[in-house]
Design a protein around this motif. Sequence first.
Motif, short mmCIF file in Angstrom:
data_model
loop_
_atom_site.label_atom_id
_atom_site.label_comp_id
_atom_site.label_asym_id
_atom_site.label_seq_id
_atom_site.Cartn_x
_atom_site.Cartn_y
_atom_site.Cartn_z
N LEU A 224 10.61 -11.57 4.76
CA LEU A 224 10.31 -10.39 3.94
C LEU A 224 10.37 -10.80 2.48
O LEU A 224 11.31 -11.50 2.05
N GLU A 225 9.38 -10.37 1.70
CA GLU A 225 9.35 -10.66 0.27
C GLU A 225 9.07 -9.37 -0.50
O GLU A 225 8.24 -8.56 -0.10
N VAL A 226 9.77 -9.21 -1.62
CA VAL A 226 9.49 -8.11 -2.55
C VAL A 226 8.68 -8.67 -3.70
O VAL A 226 9.07 -9.66 -4.32
N TRP A 227 7.55 -8.01 -3.96
CA TRP A 227 6.62 -8.48 -4.98
C TRP A 227 6.47 -7.42 -6.07
O TRP A 227 6.56 -6.22 -5.80
N HIS A 228 6.18 -7.90 -7.28
CA HIS A 228 5.70 -7.04 -8.35
C HIS A 228 4.25 -7.42 -8.60
O HIS A 228 3.95 -8.56 -8.99
N GLY A 229 3.34 -6.46 -8.36
CA GLY A 229 1.94 -6.77 -8.51
C GLY A 229 1.48 -7.73 -7.44
O GLY A 229 1.97 -7.73 -6.31
N LYS A 230 0.54 -8.59 -7.80
CA LYS A 230 -0.06 -9.50 -6.82
C LYS A 230 0.37 -10.96 -7.00
O LYS A 230 0.01 -11.80 -6.18
N LYS A 231 1.15 -11.23 -8.07
CA LYS A 231 1.43 -12.64 -8.36
C LYS A 231 2.91 -12.97 -8.47
O LYS A 231 3.29 -14.13 -8.40
N LYS A 232 3.78 -11.98 -8.67
CA LYS A 232 5.17 -12.28 -8.98
C LYS A 232 6.07 -11.89 -7.81
O LYS A 232 6.15 -10.73 -7.41
N VAL A 233 6.78 -12.88 -7.24
CA VAL A 233 7.72 -12.66 -6.15
C VAL A 233 9.11 -12.44 -6.74
O VAL A 233 9.61 -13.27 -7.50
N ILE A 234 9.74 -11.33 -6.38
CA ILE A 234 11.07 -11.01 -6.90
C ILE A 234 12.16 -11.69 -6.07
O ILE A 234 13.12 -12.24 -6.59
N GLY A 235 12.02 -11.64 -4.76
CA GLY A 235 13.02 -12.25 -3.89
C GLY A 235 12.57 -12.17 -2.45
O GLY A 235 11.59 -11.51 -2.10
N MET A 236 13.32 -12.86 -1.55
CA MET A 236 12.93 -12.89 -0.15
C MET A 236 14.17 -12.87 0.74
O MET A 236 15.30 -13.15 0.30
#
Length: 582
Positions: A224-236
Amino acid sequence: MESYTPQLTAGRDVQGSDDREKVQLFLSCRNLPNMDVLSKSDPQVKVYIADGKGRFFLLDQTEVVADNLNPEFKKIIILDHIFERRQTVKFEVVDVDMNDRFEHIGEVVTTLGKIIGSRGGTAELELIERHNQSKRGTLIVYSEKIRSTNEVIRMKWKAENLPDVSGWFSKFAPNLRFFRSRDDGAWIEVHTTESTSSTSPSWKEFNIRKQKLCSGFMDKAIKLEVWHGKKKVIGMAFCTLRGLLTDYPQKLPLTKTSGNGSSGFIILESASIVQNNEFLDYIMGGTQLNAMIAIDYTVSNKDPRRRIDRHQLTPHRLNDYQLAINKIVDILLAYDNDKKIPVYGYGGKPRFPILKSEDTWHCFPLTGKPNDPEVVGLEGVMKAYRRAVRYVELSGPTYFGPLLREASELAQRILDSGEDIYLVLLILTDGVIHDMQATKNLLVAASRLPLSVIIVGIGDADFSDMVTLDGDTGLVDIRGKKADRDLCQFVPWNSVKDRPDILADEVLAELPDQLVTYKRLLNEQPRPSPRSGTHKNILTERSESGAHRLKSFEKIQPVPEEENEDYESPVVPNDNSPRGEI
């Protein structure tokens, strides 16, 4: 005699994907002619499927049954069911002799939809010799859905304490993404939630097939990954389905994709395994699709200045209205036992022999018979349309409200009667509607009725406002009430007019999901299928029940059919009448 070399690959290529519902066909023959001199025929059935250009490819074949003119074949033929396409199938029965040589006995061409839609799921098809067109016995095809073990996981997630990584020029709107692990170690994205503007977002509950999430394995790793927008991964974070279903609510810390430290938490609020009833479960349990058609007779259909006449009839070419009806209704009729279709006009002035008015009507029977708007089959629809050209004066404006009220009343009576019927209203229009808010209100009110509305925008009008009727983003009435489900699909003709062969794909693709969503909304399970059990028993049992229809017009004597079927151009207003939409 012909030599026989099976080529099965091409036929499989014109099938669908592994995600499609699958149907199995059981084949038998009766009263085949004897093609041999010293013994009986040794029949075999070859099954072909057509591609988008009408070319047939060999899909599969049965075994050879020796010395038998009434064979029961053991080999089961499996096909993907693609509702929105006309899946043309050809069955050829041959007599196989020594050295894999065969002699043609007879053949028949039909569609998979007609087989599935036959009463009891059994189609009795007459075999015809391809050269002299003589009758060569009967092919019996019994259809049954392959019962899959596809389970659906329903989950709801939220997050806490996410770091705001939006920067100066964007708004923080995180989404949650799910990845399935592949055998080679790669990760495949299988689901993405909506984006929510919060550092502690709560995402909507969603369903995902168990097979899609983790290949059906409870202990297979899920990322599972939390993203901001389409390019930035916040955490997994990582988990397994077994772990998620064992204990919840469950709080998983998010780790940064590079370096150490926490990026907040994701929390599983609820998770469960739900029954995954599909479209064919309901159809094979007896659900019938009944079509209802409405055709636009507003004055914008004819513009002499631009030499446009959308209702013009020519001997060897279908106009846009005829083409749309032909492509869409043919598919719907396969799932309707009685083949009876109410056909209406709107936005015009009826001038029929017993149905005449100086006023514009926004819902009138195209048969010209106030007590009977129904016709039988696709040919009946086409005949009523051609005949109405002489008797309808183009007028306006364009209102959908009366049509939707008529369809909603019929759908309500179907619901009250307990009949397992789902109504599909097909509206063909060439102009922007003038009662948009009333239309939205009626669609929202109908979202708990057995009804879908398909709108095809004919012509080059600006249909941008019509997209709001397509409930993919949620439809809201004047009081702020949101529709309980999506029941409306809009397709502009210009997007498919150069490819009429894909019109049905575009228009009907959402209908199976709309029907299933309605059934789930009412918590209605598929009825026990008359097709369960051994298929041989079904061949001798026939259901005589037909779809009952209810009419809202007062009864008067029907008008006799005219003997002369010469059709003319539509009646247009006189020079003092307004042009264009009123």
